[in-house]
Design a protein around this motif. Sequence first.
Motif, PDB file in Angstrom:
ATOM      1  N   ASN A  72       0.816  -1.225   0.000  1.00 36.85           N
ATOM      2  CA  ASN A  72       0.000   0.000   0.000  1.00 36.85           C
ATOM      3  C   ASN A  72       0.845   1.269   0.000  1.00 36.85           C
ATOM      4  N   GLU A  84      -6.160   3.428  -6.704  1.00 33.94           N
ATOM      5  CA  GLU A  84      -5.240   3.502  -5.565  1.00 33.94           C
ATOM      6  C   GLU A  84      -5.673   4.597  -4.591  1.00 33.94           C
ATOM      7  N   HIS A  85      -5.981   5.776  -5.117  1.00 32.40           N
ATOM      8  CA  HIS A  85      -6.397   6.867  -4.224  1.00 32.40           C
ATOM      9  C   HIS A  85      -7.680   6.511  -3.492  1.00 32.40           C
ATOM     10  N   VAL A 120      -3.729   3.016 -12.718  1.00 34.57           N
ATOM     11  CA  VAL A 120      -4.243   2.509 -11.431  1.00 34.57           C
ATOM     12  C   VAL A 120      -4.594   3.662 -10.477  1.00 34.57           C
ATOM     13  N   THR A 121      -4.098   4.873 -10.772  1.00 32.54           N
ATOM     14  CA  THR A 121      -4.193   5.971  -9.796  1.00 32.54           C
ATOM     15  C   THR A 121      -5.583   6.164  -9.167  1.00 32.54           C
ATOM     16  N   SER A 135       2.086   4.824  -2.054  1.00 28.89           N
ATOM     17  CA  SER A 135       1.486   5.687  -3.060  1.00 28.89           C
ATOM     18  C   SER A 135       2.219   5.485  -4.386  1.00 28.89           C
ATOM     19  N   LYS A 168      -8.722   3.614  -2.653  1.00 23.80           N
ATOM     20  CA  LYS A 168      -8.511   2.618  -1.596  1.00 23.80           C
ATOM     21  C   LYS A 168      -7.703   3.177  -0.437  1.00 23.80           C
ATOM     22  N   ASN A 226       2.619   2.806  -6.160  1.00 26.38           N
ATOM     23  CA  ASN A 226       3.579   1.793  -5.696  1.00 26.38           C
ATOM     24  C   ASN A 226       4.602   1.362  -6.749  1.00 26.38           C
ATOM     25  N   CYS A 245       2.057  -0.468 -11.593  1.00 24.55           N
ATOM     26  CA  CYS A 245       1.374  -0.067 -10.355  1.00 24.55           C
ATOM     27  C   CYS A 245       0.215  -1.036 -10.119  1.00 24.55           C
ATOM     28  N   THR A 246      -0.105  -1.248  -8.860  1.00 24.07           N
ATOM     29  CA  THR A 246      -1.206  -2.157  -8.523  1.00 24.07           C
ATOM     30  C   THR A 246      -2.029  -1.574  -7.388  1.00 24.07           C
ATOM     31  N   MET A 247      -3.263  -1.994  -7.308  1.00 25.02           N
ATOM     32  CA  MET A 247      -4.055  -1.748  -6.094  1.00 25.02           C
ATOM     33  C   MET A 247      -4.523  -3.118  -5.618  1.00 25.02           C
TER      34      MET A 247
END
Length: 503
Positions: free
Chosen positions: A204, A305-306, A301-302, A206, A308, A208, A239-241
């Motif tokens: 997790n 990600e934000h 993914v941004t 930012s 989550k 990532n 990038c991943t979430m």
Amino acid sequence: MSSERRKIPSSSPIGGILRLTNASLARLPAAIRRPCYNRSSVRPGIVHLGVGAFHRAHQAVVIDDLLAAGSAEWGIVGASLRSPDTRDALAPQDCLYALTVRSGTGTEIRVISSLLAMEVGNDDPERLIARMADPATRIVSLTVTEKGYCHTPQTGELDEAHPDIVHDLASPQAPRSAAGFLVEALARRRQAGVPPFTILCCDNLSANGKTVQRIVTRFAALRSEDLGRWIEDEATFPCTMVDRIVPETTDTDRATVSSALGMTDAWPVITEPFTQWIVEDRFACGRPDLSAAGVQLVSDVTPFEHMKLRLLNASHSALAYLGYLAGYETIAATMADPHFAAFAARVMEEAAVTLKMPDGTDLAAYQASLLTRFANPALHHRTWQIAMDGSQKLPQRLLAAMSDRLQLGLPIDTHALAVAGWMRYVTGRDERDREIDVRDPIAGKLAAIAREAGPVAERLAPALLAVESVFGTFGTDPRVAGTVTEAIARLYRLGARQVLAAD
Ligand code: CS2
């Protein structure tokens, strides 16, 4: 993604006389779902660093589904960088383990078999590096927790003074850090003319992927500029979430699961029904057909990600600090108190205005589902566990949204109360003046600051806001200093529960 440090006996039976192994699978009760593919034909294609409960309840399950669908070249070799505990628990059971999904109304147990072998970097760095350098390895994924990247949380840059980084630059062939292992394995691939693997961060942080790319290429460039450039040009860092709530496994869980299996599983994992994995589709040398197992491949993914980090993780941390201070042991118990449930919803409302929601995701429904997930009474997710490593978590969970709100000229009171909760927590004394076991890479520094300041909001808040690795220059904004100081003063005066009751 918690660190699991407890020593597990490797062979003592817990719930039965048999151990879960390839040979004993056939003796599992009919209700337990088991692997439906031939394990002996599966070949390793992924090395995963950080085989904690989270990995085993999330990515390893997706890969298990893909192996069942016939993608035989994507088995996982798991590695712990330091502790042998997971290997010692899983190796005697052929790396099999049970995944228990608890919804609050029912329980499902399934045996996962995508993990083929376990390595321990600390025991035999050469073996792990050789695995990663092997051309068959095409993805190296990571869940090493926020602190495992040896970076400065506020800036996302490699901390070049970190003792593990200093060590790994001096002894590149026997590294300790994730960056050290990645770069040594990549250097060997380069030398052998093998293309780099994809580095898939599932922590997790930012941005990532981008953050880990910066950290790894900087570390490589410190070894050799050419190597740094090659990694920058040739390797990919999608990038991943990732999302699934996975509490630390307790001894009670071990006993319950082993008794349901009719045989011993030394390290089962317990989780919730919800699972989500969003991945940027940038793989250097192939990938499994992730979408066939429900993974969403996207170009950016941004927004996910934000959403989550600022809704789920922010309110999770807020509940953890204030809930712990109020004497609640778990998130579910905290959520059962309506003042705390309302507080979690307020944290989300404050963050929501800073988000651009992913297409097709309904904000209100997402927030409501988070509150339901947190309240799941069947998960024993300790506030103490989530409170861990706050210095690494605050920037991306709370401070980024606060900063966006300030720019929009909006108040930040609820987030400031969450930050104040962290400050009150890291003083190391709870509301009944009992000691708190604060786990954080800079726990010593935080404790010294708290000791020096004493329980006085006007001294404690500015002293902690001056910790640059967490706050940068953010704490110098008088609106931040003012609201955080005020919130700590209220926490000292009234206690967390009364503060929330009064809001
Ligand atoms: C939690 C996360 O421990 C923590 O800090 O907030 O591990 C959380 O459970 C996961 O990110 C959920 O996907």
